[in-house]
Scaffold this motif. Structure first.
Motif, mmCIF file in Angstrom:
data_model
loop_
_atom_site.group_PDB
_atom_site.id
_atom_site.type_symbol
_atom_site.label_atom_id
_atom_site.label_comp_id
_atom_site.label_asym_id
_atom_site.label_seq_id
_atom_site.Cartn_x
_atom_site.Cartn_y
_atom_site.Cartn_z
ATOM 1 N N PRO A 160 108.951 69.214 15.216
ATOM 2 C CA PRO A 160 109.278 69.167 13.778
ATOM 3 C C PRO A 160 108.976 67.818 13.120
ATOM 4 C CG PRO A 160 111.103 70.129 15.023
ATOM 5 C CD PRO A 160 110.113 69.611 16.018
ATOM 6 N N ALA A 161 109.195 66.711 13.843
ATOM 7 C CA ALA A 161 108.921 65.388 13.263
ATOM 8 C C ALA A 161 107.425 65.189 13.060
ATOM 9 C CB ALA A 161 109.492 64.286 14.154
ATOM 10 N N ALA A 162 106.614 65.588 14.056
ATOM 11 C CA ALA A 162 105.162 65.482 13.932
ATOM 12 C C ALA A 162 104.650 66.372 12.816
ATOM 13 C CB ALA A 162 104.488 65.837 15.257
ATOM 14 N N CYS A 163 105.230 67.565 12.704
ATOM 15 C CA CYS A 163 104.829 68.498 11.650
ATOM 16 C C CYS A 163 105.120 67.911 10.273
ATOM 17 C CB CYS A 163 105.556 69.823 11.836
ATOM 18 S SG CYS A 163 105.107 71.076 10.620
ATOM 19 N N ALA A 164 106.302 67.353 10.095
ATOM 20 C CA ALA A 164 106.674 66.763 8.807
ATOM 21 C C ALA A 164 105.765 65.588 8.460
ATOM 22 C CB ALA A 164 108.131 66.312 8.839
ATOM 23 N N MET A 165 105.419 64.762 9.470
ATOM 24 C CA MET A 165 104.538 63.625 9.219
ATOM 25 C C MET A 165 103.151 64.098 8.798
ATOM 26 S SD MET A 165 103.521 60.590 11.775
ATOM 27 C CE MET A 165 102.662 59.164 11.207
ATOM 28 N N MET A 166 102.619 65.107 9.517
ATOM 29 C CA MET A 166 101.300 65.625 9.174
ATOM 30 C C MET A 166 101.308 66.232 7.770
ATOM 31 S SD MET A 166 99.008 68.734 10.614
ATOM 32 C CE MET A 166 100.399 69.753 10.405
ATOM 33 N N GLN A 167 102.340 66.984 7.444
ATOM 34 C CA GLN A 167 102.416 67.592 6.111
ATOM 35 C C GLN A 167 102.504 66.528 5.022
ATOM 36 O OE1 GLN A 167 105.711 70.316 6.691
ATOM 37 N NE2 GLN A 167 104.318 72.034 7.054
ATOM 38 N N ASN A 168 103.258 65.454 5.278
ATOM 39 C CA ASN A 168 103.341 64.362 4.298
ATOM 40 C C ASN A 168 101.991 63.680 4.123
ATOM 41 O OD1 ASN A 168 106.033 64.713 3.630
ATOM 42 N ND2 ASN A 168 106.760 63.365 5.246
ATOM 43 N N LEU A 169 101.276 63.442 5.224
ATOM 44 C CA LEU A 169 99.936 62.847 5.126
ATOM 45 C C LEU A 169 99.012 63.758 4.316
ATOM 46 C CD1 LEU A 169 99.431 61.486 8.757
ATOM 47 C CD2 LEU A 169 99.390 60.116 6.662
ATOM 48 N N CYS A 170 99.075 65.062 4.582
ATOM 49 C CA CYS A 170 98.224 66.010 3.850
ATOM 50 C C CYS A 170 98.558 66.025 2.363
ATOM 51 C CB CYS A 170 98.361 67.416 4.437
ATOM 52 S SG CYS A 170 97.569 67.605 6.041
ATOM 53 N N LYS A 171 99.843 65.992 2.034
ATOM 54 C CA LYS A 171 100.246 65.983 0.617
ATOM 55 C C LYS A 171 99.762 64.722 -0.081
ATOM 56 C CE LYS A 171 104.377 68.762 1.315
ATOM 57 N NZ LYS A 171 105.841 68.718 1.499
ATOM 58 N N MET A 172 99.868 63.578 0.600
ATOM 59 C CA MET A 172 99.450 62.311 -0.006
ATOM 60 C C MET A 172 97.941 62.240 -0.191
ATOM 61 S SD MET A 172 101.803 59.282 1.617
ATOM 62 C CE MET A 172 101.415 59.656 3.314
ATOM 63 N N MET A 173 97.189 62.773 0.768
ATOM 64 C CA MET A 173 95.734 62.622 0.750
ATOM 65 C C MET A 173 95.001 63.830 0.164
ATOM 66 S SD MET A 173 95.821 59.635 1.840
ATOM 67 C CE MET A 173 94.089 59.338 1.675
ATOM 68 N N MET A 182 80.195 69.840 0.571
ATOM 69 C CA MET A 182 79.443 70.896 -0.095
ATOM 70 C C MET A 182 80.314 72.026 -0.620
ATOM 71 S SD MET A 182 79.642 71.169 3.320
ATOM 72 C CE MET A 182 78.331 70.499 4.259
ATOM 73 N N GLY A 183 81.620 71.872 -0.540
ATOM 74 C CA GLY A 183 82.521 72.913 -1.036
ATOM 75 C C GLY A 183 83.804 72.328 -1.592
ATOM 76 N N MET A 184 84.635 73.211 -2.091
ATOM 77 C CA MET A 184 85.966 72.829 -2.572
ATOM 78 C C MET A 184 86.948 73.018 -1.429
ATOM 79 S SD MET A 184 86.303 71.733 -5.665
ATOM 80 C CE MET A 184 88.025 71.995 -5.940
ATOM 81 N N CYS A 185 87.716 71.990 -1.125
ATOM 82 C CA CYS A 185 88.701 72.082 -0.047
ATOM 83 C C CYS A 185 90.096 72.037 -0.644
ATOM 84 C CB CYS A 185 88.518 70.934 0.945
ATOM 85 S SG CYS A 185 86.937 70.965 1.794
ATOM 86 N N LYS A 186 90.917 72.988 -0.237
ATOM 87 C CA LYS A 186 92.307 72.989 -0.691
ATOM 88 C C LYS A 186 93.219 73.033 0.520
ATOM 89 C CE LYS A 186 92.838 77.926 -1.490
ATOM 90 N NZ LYS A 186 93.327 78.947 -2.387
ATOM 91 N N CYS A 187 94.353 72.381 0.394
ATOM 92 C CA CYS A 187 95.296 72.243 1.498
ATOM 93 C C CYS A 187 96.588 72.956 1.124
ATOM 94 C CB CYS A 187 95.559 70.756 1.748
ATOM 95 S SG CYS A 187 96.632 70.443 3.141
ATOM 96 N N GLU A 188 97.034 73.827 2.009
ATOM 97 C CA GLU A 188 98.295 74.551 1.807
ATOM 98 C C GLU A 188 99.197 74.289 2.998
ATOM 99 O OE1 GLU A 188 97.443 78.689 1.217
ATOM 100 O OE2 GLU A 188 95.811 78.257 -0.149
ATOM 101 N N MET A 189 100.489 74.092 2.732
ATOM 102 C CA MET A 189 101.450 73.867 3.809
ATOM 103 C C MET A 189 101.889 75.214 4.390
ATOM 104 S SD MET A 189 101.429 70.717 3.841
ATOM 105 C CE MET A 189 100.254 70.027 2.729
ATOM 106 N N THR A 190 102.059 75.232 5.701
ATOM 107 C CA THR A 190 102.606 76.394 6.394
ATOM 108 C C THR A 190 103.931 75.982 7.021
ATOM 109 O OG1 THR A 190 101.427 75.861 8.441
ATOM 110 C CG2 THR A 190 100.287 77.293 6.880
ATOM 111 N N CYS A 231 99.676 72.899 8.430
ATOM 112 C CA CYS A 231 98.937 73.056 7.183
ATOM 113 C C CYS A 231 97.660 73.844 7.437
ATOM 114 C CB CYS A 231 98.615 71.711 6.537
ATOM 115 S SG CYS A 231 97.343 70.781 7.402
ATOM 116 N N CYS A 232 97.092 74.347 6.362
ATOM 117 C CA CYS A 232 95.852 75.109 6.431
ATOM 118 C C CYS A 232 94.925 74.563 5.351
ATOM 119 C CB CYS A 232 96.149 76.588 6.198
ATOM 120 S SG CYS A 232 94.680 77.611 6.228
#
Length: 151
Positions: free
Chosen positions: A59-72, A95-103, A107-108
């Protein structure tokens, strides 16, 4: 008259630690680093491009990764596959549009393009990275040049 010269590669300082690059690091300052959590990455083709799924069981690693994804989020997405410390493949998904969604467990990131040729490039990158990972490479996904997920 004698002139003394100092080689900056061998000079040391009493004000901090030597970085090994010839310049001392001031005491109290840490190098600019980010600890990136280890996750599981899955790459798959989807309509119009590819999908990168990063999942963490901790859970701690997941929260850190999600925070990094939200910031970047919004920055250029790149994936770099490495084997034995050497880069094998690096795909910049410009060459495309990239969008990040939290799971719930990570993240995806979905990278798609409406242009048929760009879609082919994105899906070719997906094939290449998936093959590298199946052969034993590690992969690191970055957003805006900052690592957010590594496996």
């Amino acid at each position: 008259m004698v002139t003394a010269m100092m080689n900056p590669m061998t000079a040391t300082s009493t004000t901090g630690t030597n970085t090994g690059m010839g310049m001392p690091m001031p005491t109290g300052m840490a190098p600019n680093m980010v600890m990136v959590p280890r996750c599981k990455m899955k790459m798959e083709k989807c309509a119009g491009g590819m999908k990168i799924t990063c999942t963490c069981t901790d859970p701690a690693a997941c929260a850190m990764m999600q925070n990094l994804c939200k910031m970047m989020a919004g920055g250029m997405v790149s994936c770099c596959c490495m084997m034995n410390g050497m880069m094998v493949c690096c795909c910049n998904l410009t060459m495309g549009m990239c969008k990040c969604e939290m799971t719930t467990d990570g993240c995806c990131v979905t990278c798609t393009s409406g242009d048929a040729e760009c879609c082919k490039m994105i899906q070719s990158c997906c094939d290449c990275m998936a093959a590298c990972m199946a052969a034993g490479c590690t992969c690191c996904m970055t957003m805006g040049g900052t690592p957010v997920c590594c496996c």
